[in-house]
Structures are given as structure tokens and as C-alpha cells.
Design an enzyme around this catalytic site. Structure first.
Site, PDB file in Angstrom:
ATOM      1  CB  SER A  44      79.644  52.341  66.232  1.00  0.00           C
ATOM      2  OG  SER A  44      80.363  52.072  67.408  1.00  0.00           O
ATOM      3  CE  LYS A  87      77.908  49.637  69.591  1.00  0.00           C
ATOM      4  NZ  LYS A  87      78.358  50.117  68.344  1.00  0.00           N
TER       5      LYS A  87
END
Length: 186
Positions: A44, A87
Site C-alpha cells: 500500500s 500510511k
């Protein structure tokens, strides 16, 4: 030359045991309050962070400052308790995030993310089954951050699960330390 007595040998053994226990205690305190070590299980954050990279994060600065836009952070997953996610922070509490034509806007200003998204479009994930159903423009609640993976076409992030509470942030990533070929500061 003096002979060692049994008592002196016993003291030497005790010294070794105490030294080991102190070292383990210091290591535990460092891992709990100062640094965290994380392995990246997914893609990701490609191309910034590769699947399988080992990351070093610091925890101390979170005691006096909240993560800011651009920081790469770890946090407890809002959807999977016990899972840590990695993230990039895009916006903080009070800021407005908008997704238009594959671009991200914060407070009406388009972000230049070409250096870490490789030009991949940023679309809403609100239509995916199980998502939080976010509508845009979206104002990030106070005490929260908006996070997104750099691999925008393959990341379940705030577009999917909503804003993340600052209190669930566990560290700010400092660097990739393994494998050697990927070592760099972040």
C-alpha cells in the site's frame, strides 16, 4: 596469585545475570516508549516503502506534537484491532480534503504528490463494500488525521475507513533499515 573462592565465582555469575536483566529491561523500555520496529506486510505504500521492508519509528515526539502532513506514521487499524498500519498523513483536524479528477486537494489547494504516488490517481473508495461511505469535500474532525497510502490504486486508507484518531498513532517512521538495498530516511 590468589585463588578464586566459590563466593567470588558466585558473585561473577550473579553480575552476569544482573547485567542481562538490566539490558533486557532497557530494551523493553526503549521499545515501549522510544522506538518501534515494523515490518511492512503489503504494497500500500509502494514505491516509497516496499513489501517486506523493516521500518524504524520514533514515539517520543508524539508526546508534544501531533503528526503533520507528509509524515509517514504507524497507527492501530480502525477496522482490525491488533493490526498496525503504515500510511502518509495528508491532512490534520480542521482541514478539508477533497478528491477531484484523481487529485487530492487540502483546503482547496491541489497537492503535488508526484514524487511519491508516481502519478497514480486518488479516487474515492466510498463505493466499495464495507467502506465508511465518505463524501467529499470532507472536513477532518479535530483530534484526527487523514491518511493515505502512496500506492493510491491499492491502499485501503482514510478514503475507506475514515479519519484516524491521533491517539491511535503509535510512531512516526524515521527510516527503512532493512534490506540494505532499500535503506533510506523517510
Amino acid at each position: 596469585m590468589a585463588k578464586s573462592t566459590t563466593k567470588e565465582k558466585g558473585n561473577g555469575f550473579l553480575d552476569v545475570i544482573v547485567t542481562i536483566l538490566v539490558a533486557l529491561g532497557v530494551a523493553f523500555l526503549l521499545r515501549t516508549f522510544v522506538v518501534g520496529v515494523y515490518e511492512v506486510p503489503s504494497g500500500s505504500m509502494l514505491e516509497t516503502i516496499q513489501e517486506g521492508d523493516l521500518l524504524l519509528g520514533e514515539k517520543v515526539s508524539l508526546n508534544w506534537e501531533s503528526p503533520k502532513a507528509g509524515d509517514i506514521v504507524t497507527f492501530d487499524s480502525p477496522r482490525e484491532p491488533g493490526t498496525t498500519l503504515v500510511k502518509r498523513v495528508i491532512a490534520a483536524g480542521g482541514q478539508t480534503v477533497d478528491l477531484r479528477d484523481g487529485n487530492v486537494y487540502v483546503d482547496g489547494v491541489q497537492l503535488d504528490e508526484s514524487s511519491y504516488t508516481l502519478g497514480k490517481p486518488s479516487y474515492s473508495l466510498s463505493d466499495q463494500a464495507g467502506s465508511a461511505g465518505i463524501t467529499y469535500p470532507y472536513t477532518v474532525p479535530d483530534g484526527c488525521i487523514w491518511v493515505m497510502g502512496d500506492n493510491r490504486t491499492n491502499s485501503l486508507d482514510s478514503r475507506y475507513f475514515g479519519a484516524v484518531r491521533v491517539s491511535s498513532v503509535t510512531s512516526k517512521i524515521l527510516c527503512i533499515y532493512w534490506p540494505i538495498s532499500d535503506v533510506k530516511g523517510l
